[in-house]
Design a protein around this motif. Structure first.
Motif, PDB file in Angstrom:
ATOM      1  N   THR A 124     128.172  12.977  12.768  1.00 57.78           N
ATOM      2  CA  THR A 124     127.664  14.070  13.605  1.00 57.78           C
ATOM      3  C   THR A 124     128.646  15.236  13.626  1.00 57.78           C
ATOM      4  O   THR A 124     128.240  16.399  13.560  1.00 57.78           O
ATOM      5  CB  THR A 124     127.412  13.541  15.035  1.00 57.78           C
ATOM      6  OG1 THR A 124     126.431  12.497  14.961  1.00 57.78           O
ATOM      7  CG2 THR A 124     126.932  14.632  15.966  1.00 57.78           C
ATOM      8  N   TYR A 151     120.857  13.923  20.110  1.00 53.50           N
ATOM      9  CA  TYR A 151     119.718  13.836  19.196  1.00 53.50           C
ATOM     10  C   TYR A 151     118.485  13.510  20.038  1.00 53.50           C
ATOM     11  O   TYR A 151     118.611  12.854  21.073  1.00 53.50           O
ATOM     12  CB  TYR A 151     119.915  12.701  18.185  1.00 53.50           C
ATOM     13  CG  TYR A 151     120.983  12.969  17.157  1.00 53.50           C
ATOM     14  CD1 TYR A 151     120.735  13.782  16.055  1.00 53.50           C
ATOM     15  CD2 TYR A 151     122.244  12.377  17.270  1.00 53.50           C
ATOM     16  CE1 TYR A 151     121.713  14.006  15.090  1.00 53.50           C
ATOM     17  CE2 TYR A 151     123.226  12.601  16.318  1.00 53.50           C
ATOM     18  CZ  TYR A 151     122.948  13.412  15.233  1.00 53.50           C
ATOM     19  OH  TYR A 151     123.915  13.635  14.279  1.00 53.50           O
ATOM     20  N   SER A 198     131.501   2.274  14.210  1.00 53.98           N
ATOM     21  CA  SER A 198     130.206   2.702  13.717  1.00 53.98           C
ATOM     22  C   SER A 198     129.371   3.299  14.852  1.00 53.98           C
ATOM     23  O   SER A 198     129.376   2.795  15.962  1.00 53.98           O
ATOM     24  CB  SER A 198     129.524   1.458  13.147  1.00 53.98           C
ATOM     25  OG  SER A 198     128.476   1.838  12.355  1.00 53.98           O
ATOM     26  N   GLY A 199     128.703   4.404  14.574  1.00 55.70           N
ATOM     27  CA  GLY A 199     127.812   5.019  15.568  1.00 55.70           C
ATOM     28  C   GLY A 199     128.516   5.882  16.604  1.00 55.70           C
ATOM     29  O   GLY A 199     127.910   6.303  17.583  1.00 55.70           O
ATOM     30  N   CYS A 200     129.811   6.176  16.380  1.00 53.85           N
ATOM     31  CA  CYS A 200     130.558   6.919  17.406  1.00 53.85           C
ATOM     32  C   CYS A 200     130.450   8.431  17.230  1.00 53.85           C
ATOM     33  O   CYS A 200     131.012   9.183  18.022  1.00 53.85           O
ATOM     34  CB  CYS A 200     132.019   6.497  17.426  1.00 53.85           C
ATOM     35  SG  CYS A 200     132.983   7.116  16.042  1.00 53.85           S
ATOM     36  N   GLY A 201     129.747   8.878  16.204  1.00 54.75           N
ATOM     37  CA  GLY A 201     129.537  10.318  16.067  1.00 54.75           C
ATOM     38  C   GLY A 201     130.368  10.989  14.987  1.00 54.75           C
ATOM     39  O   GLY A 201     130.465  12.213  14.952  1.00 54.75           O
TER      40      GLY A 201
HETATM   41  N1  LIG Z   1     118.804  11.898  13.558  1.00 54.87           N
HETATM   42  C1  LIG Z   1     119.157  11.122  14.592  1.00 54.87           C
HETATM   43  N2  LIG Z   1     118.275  10.815  15.574  1.00 54.87           N
HETATM   44  C2  LIG Z   1     118.606  10.029  16.619  1.00 54.87           C
HETATM   45  N3  LIG Z   1     119.833   9.489  16.790  1.00 54.87           N
HETATM   46  C3  LIG Z   1     120.751   9.750  15.844  1.00 54.87           C
HETATM   47  C4  LIG Z   1     120.469  10.577  14.694  1.00 54.87           C
HETATM   48  N4  LIG Z   1     121.585  10.644  13.935  1.00 54.87           N
HETATM   49  C5  LIG Z   1     122.516   9.906  14.576  1.00 54.87           C
HETATM   50  N5  LIG Z   1     122.012   9.374  15.720  1.00 54.87           N
HETATM   51  C6  LIG Z   1     122.752   8.528  16.666  1.00 54.87           C
HETATM   52  O1  LIG Z   1     123.921   9.223  17.083  1.00 54.87           O
HETATM   53  C7  LIG Z   1     125.035   8.341  17.095  1.00 54.87           C
HETATM   54  C8  LIG Z   1     126.137   8.878  16.228  1.00 54.87           C
HETATM   55  O2  LIG Z   1     125.697   8.868  14.882  1.00 54.87           O
HETATM   56  P1  LIG Z   1     126.671   9.146  13.652  1.00 54.87           P
HETATM   57  O3  LIG Z   1     127.334  10.452  13.849  1.00 54.87           O
HETATM   58  O4  LIG Z   1     125.849   8.971  12.427  1.00 54.87           O
HETATM   59  O5  LIG Z   1     127.744   7.971  13.810  1.00 54.87           O
HETATM   60  P2  LIG Z   1     128.876   7.463  12.784  1.00 54.87           P
HETATM   61  O6  LIG Z   1     128.862   8.382  11.619  1.00 54.87           O
HETATM   62  O7  LIG Z   1     130.150   7.479  13.565  1.00 54.87           O
HETATM   63  O8  LIG Z   1     128.507   6.051  12.424  1.00 54.87           O
HETATM   64  C9  LIG Z   1     124.553   6.988  16.626  1.00 54.87           C
HETATM   65  O9  LIG Z   1     124.384   6.144  17.716  1.00 54.87           O
HETATM   66  C10 LIG Z   1     123.221   7.273  15.971  1.00 54.87           C
HETATM   67  O10 LIG Z   1     122.322   6.220  16.177  1.00 54.87           O
END
Ligand SMILES: Nc1ncnc2c1ncn2[C@@H]1O[C@H](COP(=O)(O)OP(=O)(O)O)[C@@H](O)[C@H]1O
Ligand SMILES: [Mg+2]
Length: 268
Positions: free
Chosen positions: A56, A21, A50-53
């Motif tokens: 995503t 991102y 949490s935050g592992c993608g």
């Molecule tokens: N739109 C975005 N812009 C910047 N960073 C992002 C964005 N979306 C997610 N992230 C970062 O990417 C990482 C993975 O996010 P995410 O997939 O939402 O994690 P999870 O769903 O496992 O909690 C996190 O550290 C988050 O902060």
């Protein structure tokens, strides 16, 4: 590294992807070198800190975010734009408060590019479809209720109905039961299991709840802390249908404990 062997029945193939991102100094590497191979009709759960993608991965598969390396294919085609064959549901039911349960379910046909043009002409037929799926999730008598008249669990049933009304071949669920109490959540596991039996979509369920993952999935992927990598892929060979009694069996608990030992906490 997990090997990716392509087969005819492979429906979703994620091969060695990096996902980022932002740009320049703000660039965040969310996922690194992840691979997953999912068959048509398979029920996959993705767990990890949490935050592992996890979210995503759903964005990549649905075409809402592009990979920066590797490839993500659905039915052999690289995902380059938002796909039309998927239904989605999230932690918040996100129902429109001024619409009844029935009209919230119909919304997805009203705005989907595939059915939008036919909506007026086929309204009676679509209404029947919506009532049918509401009956399947146990809300037959609640079709005319507004969201504020429904409990959190009922709202989530409506959300699942809305995601599935157009019988998508792929269902992406992002912690759909995360905000519900433990008992309601377990009821919803059974609702989801039933929906999957009836409609057989390929499912990716993102969840924090390891019991939920083992209860529902054919295969559980554990992701590492960010940047998310696949730490393990565990087939769940517990016979179906599964019931709450299943959760008391030693085999079930062993699988949950096995997953728990693999979850790594991010450094804090
Ligand atoms: N739109 C975005 N812009 C910047 N960073 C992002 C964005 N979306 C997610 N992230 C970062 O990417 C990482 C993975 O996010 P995410 O997939 O939402 O994690 P999870 O769903 O496992 O909690 C996190 O550290 C988050 O902060
Ligand atoms: Mg998330």
């Amino acid at each position: 590294m997990l090997e990716t062997v392509s087969q005819a029945s492979d429906f979703i193939v994620i091969n060695d992807i990096d996902v980022t991102y932002g740009e320049g100094e703000d660039e965040v590497l969310a996922v690194k070198g992840a691979s997953m191979t999912i068959s048509e009709g398979e029920f996959v759960a993705v767990v990890g800190p949490s935050g592992c993608g996890k979210s995503t991965i759903l964005k990549v598969v649905s075409g809402l975010h592009r990979v920066s390396r590797g490839s993500a294919k659905v039915e052999g085609e690289e995902v380059v734009r938002p796909t039309k064959i998927c239904g989605m549901a999230f932690q918040n039911a996100t129902l429109l408060p001024w619409r009844t349960a029935l009209d919230n379910v119909l919304l997805s046909l009203e705005i989907s590019p595939a059915t939008e043009a036919q909506f007026r002409g086929r309204k009676a037929e679509f209404r029947e479809m919506a009532l049918e799926i509401l009956a399947l999730v146990g809300l037959k008598d609640f079709a005319s209720k507004y969201p504020w008249e429904l409990s959190g669990g009922m709202q989530q049933r409506v959300s699942l109905s809305r995601a599935l009304i157009h019988k998508p071949r792929m269902l992406l669920l992002d912690e759909p039961f995360g905000a519900l109490d433990a008992f309601t959540r377990e009821d919803l596991w059974n609702v989801l299991q039933k929906l999957w039996f009836e409609l057989r979509p390929t499912v990716i369920l993102v969840t924090h709840d390891l019991r939920e993952a083992v209860y529902l999935a054919d295969t559980v992927y554990v992701f590492s802390p960010r940047p998310g990598r696949v730490l393990s892929r565990t087939p769940i060979d517990i016979p179906r249908p599964r019931s709450l009694e299943t959760t008391f069996e030693p085999g079930f608990q062993d699988l949950v404990n096995g997953l728990r030992t693999q979850i790594q906490r991010p450094a804090s």
